[in-house]
Write a protein that holds these residues in place. Structure first.
Motif, PDB file in Angstrom:
ATOM      1  N   UNK A  95     -23.346 -49.744  26.836  1.00 21.23           N
ATOM      2  CA  UNK A  95     -21.940 -49.549  26.499  1.00 21.23           C
ATOM      3  C   UNK A  95     -21.207 -50.755  27.079  1.00 21.23           C
ATOM      4  N   UNK A  96     -20.689 -51.603  26.191  1.00 22.97           N
ATOM      5  CA  UNK A  96     -20.116 -52.880  26.607  1.00 22.97           C
ATOM      6  C   UNK A  96     -18.599 -52.867  26.545  1.00 22.97           C
ATOM      7  N   UNK A  97     -17.987 -53.385  27.590  1.00 20.13           N
ATOM      8  CA  UNK A  97     -16.547 -53.591  27.623  1.00 20.13           C
ATOM      9  C   UNK A  97     -16.240 -55.045  27.299  1.00 20.13           C
ATOM     10  N   UNK A  98     -14.977 -55.444  27.448  1.00 20.08           N
ATOM     11  CA  UNK A  98     -14.575 -56.804  27.065  1.00 20.08           C
ATOM     12  C   UNK A  98     -15.292 -57.913  27.834  1.00 20.08           C
ATOM     13  N   UNK A  99     -15.556 -57.714  29.114  1.00 20.55           N
ATOM     14  CA  UNK A  99     -16.222 -58.758  29.901  1.00 20.55           C
ATOM     15  C   UNK A  99     -17.655 -58.974  29.423  1.00 20.55           C
ATOM     16  N   UNK A 100     -18.343 -57.898  29.119  1.00 21.31           N
ATOM     17  CA  UNK A 100     -19.728 -58.003  28.638  1.00 21.31           C
ATOM     18  C   UNK A 100     -19.745 -58.607  27.237  1.00 21.31           C
ATOM     19  N   UNK A 101     -18.856 -58.173  26.386  1.00 15.82           N
ATOM     20  CA  UNK A 101     -18.812 -58.703  25.015  1.00 15.82           C
ATOM     21  C   UNK A 101     -18.522 -60.203  24.995  1.00 15.82           C
ATOM     22  N   UNK A 102     -17.687 -60.669  25.925  1.00 17.97           N
ATOM     23  CA  UNK A 102     -17.368 -62.099  26.010  1.00 17.97           C
ATOM     24  C   UNK A 102     -18.640 -62.912  26.259  1.00 17.97           C
ATOM     25  N   UNK A 103     -19.452 -62.484  27.195  1.00 19.15           N
ATOM     26  CA  UNK A 103     -20.698 -63.194  27.505  1.00 19.15           C
ATOM     27  C   UNK A 103     -21.688 -63.068  26.352  1.00 19.15           C
ATOM     28  N   UNK A 104     -21.767 -61.890  25.745  1.00 20.15           N
ATOM     29  CA  UNK A 104     -22.716 -61.689  24.646  1.00 20.15           C
ATOM     30  C   UNK A 104     -22.364 -62.532  23.420  1.00 20.15           C
ATOM     31  N   UNK A 105     -21.084 -62.775  23.188  1.00 17.14           N
ATOM     32  CA  UNK A 105     -20.703 -63.642  22.061  1.00 17.14           C
ATOM     33  C   UNK A 105     -21.309 -65.034  22.215  1.00 17.14           C
ATOM     34  N   UNK A 106     -21.480 -65.482  23.453  1.00 16.91           N
ATOM     35  CA  UNK A 106     -22.041 -66.809  23.717  1.00 16.91           C
ATOM     36  C   UNK A 106     -23.564 -66.755  23.862  1.00 16.91           C
ATOM     37  N   UNK A 107     -24.050 -65.803  24.648  1.00 20.32           N
ATOM     38  CA  UNK A 107     -25.478 -65.750  24.995  1.00 20.32           C
ATOM     39  C   UNK A 107     -26.338 -64.935  24.037  1.00 20.32           C
ATOM     40  N   UNK A 108     -25.721 -64.131  23.198  1.00 20.51           N
ATOM     41  CA  UNK A 108     -26.458 -63.311  22.238  1.00 20.51           C
ATOM     42  C   UNK A 108     -25.693 -63.303  20.910  1.00 20.51           C
ATOM     43  N   UNK A 109     -25.504 -64.496  20.314  1.00 20.98           N
ATOM     44  CA  UNK A 109     -24.649 -64.579  19.125  1.00 20.98           C
ATOM     45  C   UNK A 109     -25.181 -63.821  17.915  1.00 20.98           C
ATOM     46  N   UNK A 110     -26.477 -63.530  17.880  1.00 22.83           N
ATOM     47  CA  UNK A 110     -27.054 -62.822  16.737  1.00 22.83           C
ATOM     48  C   UNK A 110     -27.114 -61.309  16.953  1.00 22.83           C
ATOM     49  N   UNK A 111     -26.637 -60.848  18.111  1.00 23.06           N
ATOM     50  CA  UNK A 111     -26.562 -59.411  18.363  1.00 23.06           C
ATOM     51  C   UNK A 111     -27.893 -58.734  18.575  1.00 23.06           C
ATOM     52  N   UNK A 112     -28.852 -59.430  19.183  1.00 26.75           N
ATOM     53  CA  UNK A 112     -30.156 -58.822  19.435  1.00 26.75           C
ATOM     54  C   UNK A 112     -30.054 -57.671  20.437  1.00 26.75           C
ATOM     55  N   UNK A 113     -29.103 -57.755  21.344  1.00 25.79           N
ATOM     56  CA  UNK A 113     -28.897 -56.699  22.332  1.00 25.79           C
ATOM     57  C   UNK A 113     -27.976 -55.648  21.726  1.00 25.79           C
ATOM     58  N   UNK A 114     -28.491 -54.452  21.557  1.00 24.81           N
ATOM     59  CA  UNK A 114     -27.728 -53.370  20.913  1.00 24.81           C
ATOM     60  C   UNK A 114     -26.641 -52.864  21.856  1.00 24.81           C
ATOM     61  N   UNK A 115     -25.386 -52.885  21.404  1.00 23.59           N
ATOM     62  CA  UNK A 115     -24.280 -52.385  22.204  1.00 23.59           C
ATOM     63  C   UNK A 115     -23.429 -51.410  21.392  1.00 23.59           C
ATOM     64  N   UNK A 116     -22.741 -50.549  22.125  1.00 21.05           N
ATOM     65  CA  UNK A 116     -21.770 -49.634  21.532  1.00 21.05           C
ATOM     66  C   UNK A 116     -20.511 -49.687  22.391  1.00 21.05           C
ATOM     67  N   UNK A 117     -19.457 -49.013  21.934  1.00 25.05           N
ATOM     68  CA  UNK A 117     -18.168 -49.095  22.613  1.00 25.05           C
ATOM     69  C   UNK A 117     -17.844 -47.913  23.520  1.00 25.05           C
TER      70      UNK A 117
END
Length: 137
Positions: A95-117
């Motif tokens: 379950x990702x908040x804004x801080x996690x999503x910010x890093x994932x946009x850079x480090x996981x741009x293809x969305x391999x790590x499954x997240x929900x809100x």
């Protein structure tokens, strides 16, 4: 009558600190949530906390919405937790908040790590889809 709302847990922590909690949501689901800052100074603490939980579960939900900072070492910690969960044959959902999503946009741009809100979305995502089972049976 006035109602005082409790401050978010992260607001009560000293800078650089993290608070990690875990609770059983149902007989097969474990929730681990973290608030504060997740960085190189405490990423191992999160990994060790999850590894020390000696409570059988088939679903692990990691809720990081209350993080006020998420460094790249936090991503390392999340990957370690997900890998350990897979070794135990447990489903894990982040379950990702804004801080996690910010890093994932850079480090996981293809969305391999499954997240929900939300935790509710995580519970839904962790349950088998009966239609998927019927189609692939």
């Amino acid at each position: 009558m006035s109602v005082a709302l409790a401050a978010p847990l992260a607001a009560t922590l000293r800078p650089g600190a993290i608070c990690i909690r875990d609770e059983r949501l149902d007989p097969s689901t474990l929730l681990v949530d973290a608030a504060g800052e997740l960085d190189a100074a405490n990423a191992r603490q999160l990994v060790d906390h999850v590894a020390a939980i000696d409570d059988p579960h088939s679903t692990l939900i990691v809720d990081l919405r209350e993080l006020t900072f998420f460094g790249t070492e936090g991503l390392w910690a999340v990957n370690r937790i997900i890998a350990a969960s897979a070794k135990r044959h447990a489903t894990s959902v982040l379950v990702a908040g804004p801080e996690v999503r910010r890093v994932l946009r850079i480090c996981d741009p293809h969305g391999a790590l499954r997240t929900v809100s939300s935790v509710v979305d995580a519970l839904v995502a962790s349950k088998p889809n009966p239609m998927h089972t019927l189609i692939h049976a």
